[in-house]
Design an enzyme around this catalytic site. Sequence first.
Site, short mmCIF file in Angstrom:
data_model
loop_
_atom_site.label_atom_id
_atom_site.label_comp_id
_atom_site.label_asym_id
_atom_site.label_seq_id
_atom_site.Cartn_x
_atom_site.Cartn_y
_atom_site.Cartn_z
CB CYS A 78 -15.72 39.26 -13.46
SG CYS A 78 -14.20 39.73 -12.62
CG ASN A 94 -15.98 33.39 -16.47
OD1 ASN A 94 -16.40 33.11 -16.28
ND2 ASN A 94 -14.17 32.86 -16.46
CB ILE A 95 -18.33 36.09 -21.15
CG1 ILE A 95 -19.78 35.48 -21.07
CG2 ILE A 95 -18.62 36.02 -22.72
CD1 ILE A 95 -20.87 35.87 -21.06
CD GLU A 96 -11.81 33.56 -19.27
OE1 GLU A 96 -10.88 33.05 -20.72
OE2 GLU A 96 -11.04 33.35 -18.61
CB CYS A 130 -11.81 40.61 -9.53
SG CYS A 130 -13.02 41.38 -10.33
CB CYS A 165 -16.50 42.11 -9.00
SG CYS A 165 -16.67 41.03 -10.87
CD GLU A 199 -17.49 37.38 -9.40
OE1 GLU A 199 -17.89 37.23 -11.01
OE2 GLU A 199 -16.26 37.25 -8.06
#
Length: 135
Positions: free
Chosen positions: A58, A47-49, A89, A92, A60
């Site tokens: 996310c 995940n890359i915020e 989620c 995804c 996935e």
Amino acid sequence: MANDNEMKEQLIKRALLARRWSYSPYSHYAVGAALLTRSGKIYDGVNIENAAYPSGICAERVAVFKAVSEGERDFEIIAVVTENGGSPCGGCRQVLAEFGLETLVILADATGKLTAEFQLREILPDAFTPDKLTG
Ligand code: THU
């Protein structure tokens, strides 16, 4: 081979390793994913915020998009590793469904323990799939 325990363990290890690169300074919920293609390749993702929260992505989806961007569209298994065995989620699930409802989704916690496994169709019932647009 692809469906056996050894492969599942390998995917969990790979997702666990990838998880180190999660960029999650806002949620502090690190996620790692590892996606096995029918051709036998493994694509990982984290995940890359983002400071603009909705711009994050996310783990996935990163794994799926890496694979698709290299010409892979047939997926067998996706392993997802989180602190507590969290499940993918809805967004995804939908992205995975685009490429088939048979994909096996396996979940593991931060120790690498497999906590659950499902076929995608079980966790996305009555999915909206590409055939709906043509049928
Ligand atoms: N996250 C994932 O990477 N995969 C999921 O399926 C659930 C949520 C990420 C998004 C966000 O960076 C953090 O976990 C908390 O929601």
